[in-house]
Design a protein around this motif. Structure first.
Motif, mmCIF file in Angstrom:
data_model
loop_
_atom_site.group_PDB
_atom_site.id
_atom_site.type_symbol
_atom_site.label_atom_id
_atom_site.label_comp_id
_atom_site.label_asym_id
_atom_site.label_seq_id
_atom_site.Cartn_x
_atom_site.Cartn_y
_atom_site.Cartn_z
ATOM 1 N N LYS A 65 42.498 36.018 40.228
ATOM 2 C CA LYS A 65 43.281 35.926 41.454
ATOM 3 C C LYS A 65 42.517 35.129 42.508
ATOM 4 O O LYS A 65 41.368 35.441 42.811
ATOM 5 N N ARG A 109 48.883 28.175 46.810
ATOM 6 C CA ARG A 109 49.474 28.721 45.580
ATOM 7 C C ARG A 109 48.896 28.098 44.319
ATOM 8 O O ARG A 109 49.390 28.343 43.224
ATOM 9 N N GLU A 110 47.866 27.273 44.460
ATOM 10 C CA GLU A 110 47.196 26.691 43.300
ATOM 11 C C GLU A 110 45.835 27.356 43.083
ATOM 12 O O GLU A 110 45.302 28.032 43.963
ATOM 13 N N ASP A 157 45.596 32.727 39.165
ATOM 14 C CA ASP A 157 46.812 33.176 39.829
ATOM 15 C C ASP A 157 46.662 32.800 41.302
ATOM 16 O O ASP A 157 45.865 33.400 42.033
ATOM 17 N N ASN A 165 48.817 33.007 43.803
ATOM 18 C CA ASN A 165 49.777 33.603 44.730
ATOM 19 C C ASN A 165 49.153 34.088 46.036
ATOM 20 O O ASN A 165 49.851 34.247 47.039
ATOM 21 N N HIS A 166 47.834 34.338 46.019
ATOM 22 C CA HIS A 166 47.157 34.802 47.235
ATOM 23 C C HIS A 166 46.327 33.684 47.885
ATOM 24 O O HIS A 166 45.507 33.963 48.763
ATOM 25 N N ASN A 196 46.497 30.915 50.333
ATOM 26 C CA ASN A 196 47.327 30.406 51.426
ATOM 27 C C ASN A 196 46.844 29.064 51.963
ATOM 28 O O ASN A 196 47.310 28.609 53.012
#
Length: 349
Positions: free
Chosen positions: A206, A227-228, A250, A252-253, A255
């Motif tokens: 993550k 998001r990359e 991942d 998604n965290h 920003n």
């Protein structure tokens, strides 16, 4: 002009015309041209951070002493395992003294940067691991496999066992997750040193942008987009072939880059809060020396004189500790238990 001069000028114009057509007409050429424009725009961000950044301009202490929650019942708790990245290219150039070798290292770095100008790679921006840093990450991987670590006090043995299980991915009755900052040197260290765990669990690391290093320097700005995941392609020879580079992270965290007018305290608090959004018992965190040092300094009790407040974790050093979350007078308070701090690999230097 002489005929020779005319021919030389014609040759230069011809080469320039062919190169321009290549950049404009071919797919690789347009990609390279796009990278040049990307870095030109990025330069504006670099200058803005160098001139206006307040990233390190904050009080190192919480307004409320973390010890106010020390005796409260039913506190939330997580085990946090910090892994500092291996030596970076920036460290190699600027942190090895300013003797006769420094100008040579700097010039070599500038030349390498020039030849990378039409790519998304860089020596100075979001600096990657150096060759030494890669070796350090490989050594850490070997140490995790062999459990060749620092001696441990009797009171920390249980926590040490949980930490080693989290690093190796072995089931221990305790759940864990691997996270990294959005900078390449931290991500590279993580996927190299924790490769056996990542193969075994099949998880994606993550990417948490609040972990971005605290400094105004260009090496602390991320080349990855929101998001990359960071690029670790240059380390593929050191990665287990079973790992899928396209699915390693991942994002998604993530920003994106830190704000020019933000400061490190905001990200320290944001990451501490994020830790407690996770259901896992243990978080394995790949990150940076100053972020880690300020994290200890901010969340240790005011009276604590622990070495972590003043010293950095060594390259590829691993430190485990317990972080508590509670409430006092309506405010959220985080507290690191000083007696739980365990240098598993490496040291504070």
């Amino acid at each position: 002009m002489s005929p020779v001069d005319d021919q030389l000028t014609l040759g230069i114009y011809t080469v320039a015309a062919i190169w321009t057509l290549y950049l404009l007409a071919s797919t690789p050429g347009r990609s390279q041209l796009g990278n040049v424009f990307f870095k030109a725009r990025f330069l504006v961000n670099i200058v803005a951070h160098m001139l206006f950044s307040r990233d390190k301009s904050f009080s190192r202490k919480q307004k409320i002493d973390p010890d106010v929650i020390a005796s409260l019942p039913n506190l939330e708790v997580r085990r946090v395992v910090f892994i500092r990245h291996g030596e970076s290219e920036w460290n190699n150039i600027f942190n090895n003294g300013f003797g006769p070798g420094f100008p040579i290292r700097l010039v070599k770095g500038i030349f390498r940067e020039f030849f990378l100008s039409s790519t998304r790679d860089s020596i100075f921006i979001d600096t990657p691991l150096s060759a030494k840093g890669v070796r350090q990450a490989v050594k850490l991987r070997e140490s995790i496999i062999s459990t060749t670590c620092n001696p441990v006090n009797e009171s920390l043995k249980k926590g040490r066992s949980i930490t080693l299980s989290a690093l190796s991915g072995n089931p221990s009755g305790s759940t864990s997750v691997v996270v990294t900052s959005n900078l390449r040197r931290a991500a590279g260290t993580g996927v190299i040193s924790l490769g056996p765990r990542l193969v075994q669990t099949g998880e994606r690391v993550k990417v948490v942008s609040s972990l971005q290093e605290i400094s105004r320097n260009m090496d602390t700005l991320s080349l990855s987009q929101p998001r990359e995941g960071p690029s670790v392609f240059q380390h593929r020879s050191q990665l287990d072939p079973k790992l899928d580079l396209a699915r390693l992270f991942d994002g998604n965290h993530n920003n994106g880059n830190k704000a020019v007018f933000g400061n490190g305290l905001t990200r320290l608090l944001s990451f501490a809060e994020w830790i407690f959004t996770r259901s896992e018992d243990t978080l394995v965190v790949n990150g940076h020396s100053l972020f880690f040092k300020y994290f200890f300094d901010t969340f240790l009790p005011t009276t604590s004189t622990h070495l972590s407040r003043k010293k950095k974790i060594s390259n590829c050093g691993v430190v485990s500790f317990l972080l508590y979350k509670g409430s006092h007078s309506g405010s959220v308070v985080f507290r690191i238990e000083p007696e739980s701090i365990d240098p598993v690999f490496g040291a504070f230097v």
